[in-house]
Design a protein around this motif. Structure first.
Motif, PDB file in Angstrom:
ATOM      1  N   MET A 145      -1.008   4.515  -0.576  1.00  0.00           N
ATOM      2  CA  MET A 145      -1.447   5.007   0.562  1.00  0.00           C
ATOM      3  C   MET A 145      -1.232   5.523   1.498  1.00  0.00           C
TER       4      MET A 145
ATOM      5  N   LYS B 298      -4.535  -1.696   2.899  1.00  0.00           N
ATOM      6  CA  LYS B 298      -5.612  -1.113   2.302  1.00  0.00           C
ATOM      7  C   LYS B 298      -7.080  -1.259   2.571  1.00  0.00           C
TER       8      LYS B 298
ATOM      9  N   ASP C  32      -8.732  -5.271  -2.171  1.00  0.00           N
ATOM     10  CA  ASP C  32      -9.435  -4.048  -1.587  1.00  0.00           C
ATOM     11  C   ASP C  32     -10.160  -3.685  -3.071  1.00  0.00           C
TER      12      ASP C  32
ATOM     13  N   ALA D 227       0.897  -1.573   0.043  1.00  0.00           N
ATOM     14  CA  ALA D 227       0.260  -0.205  -0.054  1.00  0.00           C
ATOM     15  C   ALA D 227       0.768   1.279  -0.198  1.00  0.00           C
TER      16      ALA D 227
END
Length: 211
Positions: free
Chosen positions: A22, A27, A108, A19
């Motif tokens: 992010m 996630k 996700d 991730a």
């Protein structure tokens, strides 16, 4: 046990990614419309599979609230989703020897089709394929697919000996069925890769709830 017209299928939710886009973290633990992405994935796949496991690395306790077995990669170095698929094939061979098929899905993707497993099996059988993957519009999603447990030794060799990493290079070795879903008005394989995607996912969640 799920009653279906297709073979018993073990589901694995791939949540082993790092991730980076992010800013790190998991996630699938991000929240959309008051529910985590992972909750939404579990709810969508539970009626379609004979059981679910979670592929994730690191401390499994962070997923304890979901009540699923957590299976880590046993190929070092975070080699990507193929390692998670291999871990799921190995787990299924050991723990569910009666099951010949594993369905992998990204952890996700909160809007997965309700007919995902049925349509992948239908296409695989119709086309006499060894594997089946999903697509939407003109984009393939090879991380979302059906995998034969019997191929796990060949996959292990490809990962460890050949250092193969890309799923499409692996699937190219076998007869492959591809099943396409429409991408409008809602792409069922939308995945939340960035912080901006979370805002878009909120909008799509309202569409999904109305469908």
């Amino acid at each position: 046990m799920v009653t279906t017209d297709f073979p018993a299928t073990q589901g694995v939710l791939l949540a082993g990614g790092l991730a980076r886009r992010m800013g790190g973290g998991d996630k699938p633990m991000r929240t959309i419309g008051g529910r985590t992405i992972l909750e939404r994935v579990i709810a969508r796949l539970t009626p379609q599979c004979s059981g679910l496991i979670l592929n994730a690395n690191g401390n499994p306790a962070r997923f304890a609230a979901f009540g699923l077995p957590v299976v880590a990669d046993d190929v070092p170095g975070f080699p990507g989703p193929l390692a998670g698929i291999l871990a799921a094939l190995d787990w299924t061979a050991t723990n569910r020897p009666d099951i010949e098929w594993v369905l992998s899905a990204a952890g996700d993707c909160p809007f997965l089709p309700r007919d995902l497993v049925a349509r992948l099996h239908e296409a695989r059988e119709r086309e006499n394929a060894q594997l089946a993957v999903a697509a939407s519009g003109d984009q393939s999603h090879p991380v979302i697919g059906l995998w034969r447990v019997a191929l796990r030794d060949e996959l292990r060799h490809a990962l460890i000996v050949e250092d193969l990493r890309k799923i499409d290079r692996w699937t190219a070795r076998y007869p492959l069925a591809t099943v396409t879903w429409p991408a409008e008005p809602l792409d069922p394989f939308f995945n939340a890769n960035t912080v901006e995607d979370i805002a878009e996912a909120e909008r799509l969640a309202a569409l999904d709830a109305a469908s």
